[in-house]
Enzyme design. Structure first.
Site, PDB file in Angstrom:
ATOM      1  N   SER A 148      48.258  50.844  43.667  1.00 35.93           N
ATOM      2  CA  SER A 148      47.960  49.442  43.389  1.00 35.93           C
ATOM      3  C   SER A 148      49.066  48.567  43.956  1.00 35.93           C
ATOM      4  O   SER A 148      50.220  48.996  44.097  1.00 35.93           O
ATOM      5  CB  SER A 148      47.855  49.210  41.872  1.00 35.93           C
ATOM      6  N   TYR A 161      51.724  49.751  33.421  1.00 37.31           N
ATOM      7  CA  TYR A 161      50.736  50.035  34.459  1.00 37.31           C
ATOM      8  C   TYR A 161      51.395  50.022  35.837  1.00 37.31           C
ATOM      9  O   TYR A 161      51.192  50.943  36.644  1.00 37.31           O
ATOM     10  CB  TYR A 161      49.604  49.005  34.405  1.00 37.31           C
TER      11      TYR A 161
END
Length: 252
Positions: A148, A161
């Protein structure tokens, strides 16, 4: 775009029940790859496998949980029983549970670590021999890890995250030192804002911020990310697109 190099290959896609995983499985199958669909939601996998077969492709639904080593090992055995050796692995399963660190949600931290980091490692462990044996015999072998943009850019309340995705990005880099000399390609893909189920994990406190970003920046579709995976894995075997960051044009 020509993806004929995908024909005849055998792929495993985790997180295949929705989003990027589902779109990737559909596209790989459409270009002649046999695809093992791995995720927890059996009904969705069965429906997707049926759709792929109806369109003339080959697909196998395999219910598995990447947070459980036995489940992953059993899934790998089932894939090999059906399709023999795997030469393309897409590590896509992931979970995003943003909250301030001060909330102390240790259960959610552990869930993200187990899925986004250890789950990736479990899948790699399960299929490393397949990839290296394929490459040793002169075939094309690919490991694709979906990371990501959060691996590089900090967002409020996304610390854990982002840390898990930074781990995936570093892992991909390090694995190239092990796999590259053995002719196994490792590609790390870092999407920006993308329309997937991950956005539904955001609770009401952050939903407004996310919605505002979507309205001002826009988002990539899962199919657009699938196209990136298909492109990277269909290049000549000596070409490794090692790091691909994919963002909406308006996302800084």
């Amino acid at each position: 775009m020509s993806y004929e190099n995908l024909a005849g290959r055998t792929a495993v896609v985790t997180g295949a029940a929705s989003g990027i995983g589902e779109a990737t499985a559909v596209l790989l199958a459409a270009h002649g790859a046999r695809v093992a669909l791995v995720a927890r939601r059996g009904e969705r996998l069965d429906a997707l496998a049926g759709k792929i077969r109806a369109d003339g492709g080959e697909a196998l639904a395999v219910v598995a949980d990447v947070t459980d080593q036995t489940s992953v090992d059993e899934a790998a055995a089932r894939v090999r029983d059906a399709y023999d050796r795997v030469d393309l692995v897409v590590n896509n399963a992931g979970v995003m549970l943003p909250h301030p660190i001060a909330d102390g949600r240790a259960d959610e931290w552990q869930r993200m670590l187990d899925t986004n980091v250890t789950g990736v490692l479990r899948v790699i462990r399960a299929f490393t021999a397949d990839l290296t044996e394929t490459a040793a015999e002169g075939g094309t072998a690919d490991l694709v890890n979906v990371s990501s943009i959060a691996a590089h850019v900090a967002f409020p309340d996304y610390a854990v995250y982002g840390a898990t995705k930074a781990a995936v990005t570093y892992l991909s880099q390090a694995l190239r030192t092990e796999f590259g000399p053995r002719d196994v390609r490792v590609t790390n893909i870092e999407p920006g804002l993308t329309e997937t189920e991950l956005l539904t994990h955001v609770d009401t406190d952050l939903a407004g911020l996310v919605q505002g970003l979507l309205e001002s920046v826009g988002a990539l579709s899962a199919q657009e990310l699938a196209d990136v995976v298909a492109y990277a894995t269909s290049r000549p075997r000596h070409v490794n697109l090692r790091q691909i960051m994919v963002l909406p044009t308006r996302q800084a």
